[in-house]
Design a protein around this motif. Sequence first.
Motif, short mmCIF file in Angstrom:
data_model
loop_
_atom_site.label_atom_id
_atom_site.label_comp_id
_atom_site.label_asym_id
_atom_site.label_seq_id
_atom_site.Cartn_x
_atom_site.Cartn_y
_atom_site.Cartn_z
N LEU A 90 -91.41 75.98 -11.32
CA LEU A 90 -90.77 74.86 -12.07
C LEU A 90 -91.33 75.05 -13.66
O LEU A 90 -90.71 74.18 -14.56
CB LEU A 90 -90.97 73.47 -11.58
N PRO A 91 -92.63 75.50 -13.97
CA PRO A 91 -93.10 75.18 -15.18
C PRO A 91 -92.08 75.60 -16.35
O PRO A 91 -91.88 74.82 -17.45
CB PRO A 91 -94.31 76.21 -15.13
N VAL A 92 -91.52 76.68 -16.50
CA VAL A 92 -90.33 77.06 -17.41
C VAL A 92 -89.13 76.13 -17.52
O VAL A 92 -88.71 75.78 -18.46
CB VAL A 92 -89.90 78.61 -17.27
N MET A 93 -88.86 75.74 -16.16
CA MET A 93 -87.67 74.68 -16.00
C MET A 93 -88.14 73.37 -16.97
O MET A 93 -87.32 72.85 -17.72
CB MET A 93 -87.30 74.33 -14.60
N ASN A 94 -89.44 72.97 -16.66
CA ASN A 94 -89.94 71.94 -17.62
C ASN A 94 -89.71 71.90 -19.01
O ASN A 94 -89.27 71.15 -19.71
CB ASN A 94 -91.30 71.53 -17.18
N ILE A 95 -90.12 73.30 -19.53
CA ILE A 95 -89.87 73.38 -21.02
C ILE A 95 -88.39 73.43 -21.52
O ILE A 95 -88.19 72.96 -22.32
CB ILE A 95 -90.65 75.01 -21.18
N PHE A 96 -87.48 73.95 -20.68
CA PHE A 96 -86.24 73.95 -21.10
C PHE A 96 -85.11 72.95 -20.57
O PHE A 96 -84.04 73.01 -20.84
CB PHE A 96 -85.49 75.35 -20.42
N LYS A 97 -85.95 71.94 -19.88
CA LYS A 97 -84.95 71.15 -19.42
C LYS A 97 -84.12 70.48 -20.01
O LYS A 97 -82.88 69.84 -19.92
CB LYS A 97 -85.96 70.09 -18.24
N ASN A 98 -84.57 69.87 -21.34
CA ASN A 98 -83.84 69.32 -22.46
C ASN A 98 -83.13 70.01 -23.20
O ASN A 98 -82.88 69.54 -24.45
CB ASN A 98 -84.74 68.15 -22.81
N LYS A 99 -83.39 71.35 -23.26
CA LYS A 99 -82.76 72.16 -24.16
C LYS A 99 -81.13 72.42 -23.98
O LYS A 99 -80.73 73.50 -23.32
CB LYS A 99 -83.43 73.62 -24.11
N ASN A 100 -80.32 71.46 -24.21
CA ASN A 100 -78.96 71.53 -24.13
C ASN A 100 -78.26 72.20 -25.34
O ASN A 100 -78.79 71.79 -26.63
CB ASN A 100 -78.28 70.04 -24.03
N LEU A 101 -77.21 72.67 -25.22
CA LEU A 101 -76.66 73.46 -26.40
C LEU A 101 -75.72 72.53 -27.21
O LEU A 101 -75.23 72.43 -28.29
CB LEU A 101 -75.97 74.75 -26.47
N ASN A 102 -75.24 71.47 -26.42
CA ASN A 102 -74.17 70.58 -26.59
C ASN A 102 -74.61 69.45 -27.78
O ASN A 102 -75.87 68.93 -27.50
CB ASN A 102 -73.75 69.73 -25.36
N SER A 103 -74.35 69.36 -28.72
CA SER A 103 -74.47 68.40 -29.88
C SER A 103 -73.42 67.78 -30.53
O SER A 103 -72.48 68.47 -30.88
CB SER A 103 -75.50 69.07 -30.90
N GLY A 104 -73.69 66.63 -30.87
CA GLY A 104 -72.59 65.91 -31.64
C GLY A 104 -71.24 65.92 -30.83
O GLY A 104 -71.29 65.89 -29.80
N ASP A 105 -70.11 65.96 -31.55
CA ASP A 105 -68.91 65.85 -30.95
C ASP A 105 -68.27 67.16 -30.48
O ASP A 105 -66.96 67.51 -30.26
CB ASP A 105 -67.81 64.96 -31.96
N GLY A 106 -68.85 68.33 -31.19
CA GLY A 106 -68.56 69.68 -31.06
C GLY A 106 -68.21 70.09 -29.39
O GLY A 106 -68.97 69.36 -28.54
N ILE A 107 -67.47 71.08 -29.12
CA ILE A 107 -67.20 71.31 -27.80
C ILE A 107 -68.07 72.39 -27.54
O ILE A 107 -67.96 73.40 -28.09
CB ILE A 107 -65.87 71.75 -27.42
N ILE A 133 -91.42 68.10 -7.28
CA ILE A 133 -90.66 68.09 -8.69
C ILE A 133 -91.25 67.09 -9.64
O ILE A 133 -91.39 67.74 -10.73
CB ILE A 133 -89.08 67.90 -8.46
N LYS A 134 -91.34 66.01 -9.47
CA LYS A 134 -91.86 64.85 -10.38
C LYS A 134 -93.22 65.21 -10.75
O LYS A 134 -93.28 65.04 -12.09
CB LYS A 134 -91.96 63.56 -9.52
N TYR A 135 -93.85 65.84 -10.05
CA TYR A 135 -95.43 66.30 -10.53
C TYR A 135 -95.31 67.28 -11.40
O TYR A 135 -96.19 67.26 -12.57
CB TYR A 135 -96.20 66.80 -9.47
N MET A 136 -94.35 68.19 -11.36
CA MET A 136 -94.32 69.52 -12.51
C MET A 136 -93.34 69.14 -13.32
O MET A 136 -93.57 69.57 -14.59
CB MET A 136 -93.54 70.71 -11.70
N ILE A 137 -92.32 68.19 -13.24
CA ILE A 137 -91.31 67.73 -14.17
C ILE A 137 -91.65 66.14 -14.35
O ILE A 137 -90.42 65.76 -13.78
CB ILE A 137 -89.83 68.26 -13.74
N PRO A 138 -92.33 65.68 -15.02
CA PRO A 138 -92.35 64.40 -14.92
C PRO A 138 -91.08 63.29 -15.41
O PRO A 138 -90.77 62.36 -14.98
CB PRO A 138 -93.40 63.81 -16.17
N THR A 139 -90.15 63.96 -16.37
CA THR A 139 -88.87 63.38 -16.77
C THR A 139 -87.73 63.44 -15.75
O THR A 139 -86.78 62.80 -15.99
CB THR A 139 -88.54 64.04 -18.13
N TYR A 140 -88.17 64.30 -14.64
CA TYR A 140 -87.20 64.27 -13.55
C TYR A 140 -86.86 62.81 -12.81
O TYR A 140 -87.96 62.29 -12.35
CB TYR A 140 -87.14 65.43 -12.62
#
Length: 220
Positions: A157-174, A207-214
């Motif tokens: 899970l550590p790498v998932m914690n790093i990338f969890k909020n790394k979404n490509l979607n931004s603004g109104d773009g598709i 999961i919560k221990y490793m990824i507190p925002t989950y």
Amino acid sequence: MIKSQSKQQEQFKGKVPGPPNAGAFKPRSMPPTSFRKFYERGDFPIALEHDTKGNKIAWKVEIEKLDYHHYLPLFFDGLCETPHPYEFFARQGVHDMLEHGGSKILPVIPQLIIPIKNALGMRNHKVLCTTLKVLQHLVVSADLVGEALVPYYRQILPVMNIFKNKNLNSGDGIDYSQQKRENVGDLIQETLEVFERHGGDDAFINIKYMIPTYESCMLN
């Protein structure tokens, strides 16, 4: 000495250097895998087959009769590969073996953890997406697999914690990556939810221990 110090102060006046880039998202390289060596030696009972839907693996033996302790970790090892045809054979081979493995999969889980950790640790976008999809398939491939993975969350899970909020979607773009299920943040969220649903009573707290925002997907 005093003049030298004052000169340095003038040079850096008004320029406060920021912290160095930690490189958390920077892709890592990996040496050729054992999977590649076995493939190049012709040790896998596989060949490339073309049909109307594209490429697929032609297995020269029945998948159910394979030695899963030998072959499944090797195919998971190949998830680190990015060149063709290694990437294709490893990815498709894993999914084929998970599809037909049944009770043979659970005993092999401990052997899969290091290959999974290595693939996630590359932080390569394509490898991350492939590995997350494989993890989702792995969890539902046989009874108790989800629970068997819980003790290994600290490695997975550590790498998932790093990338969890790394979404490509931004603004109104598709975000076309969403249509192809190649949005890393979305895939991580999906994977964590599959882990929680199939991981038994201890899954969420680990999961919560490793990824507190989950947040639990089981509350509704």
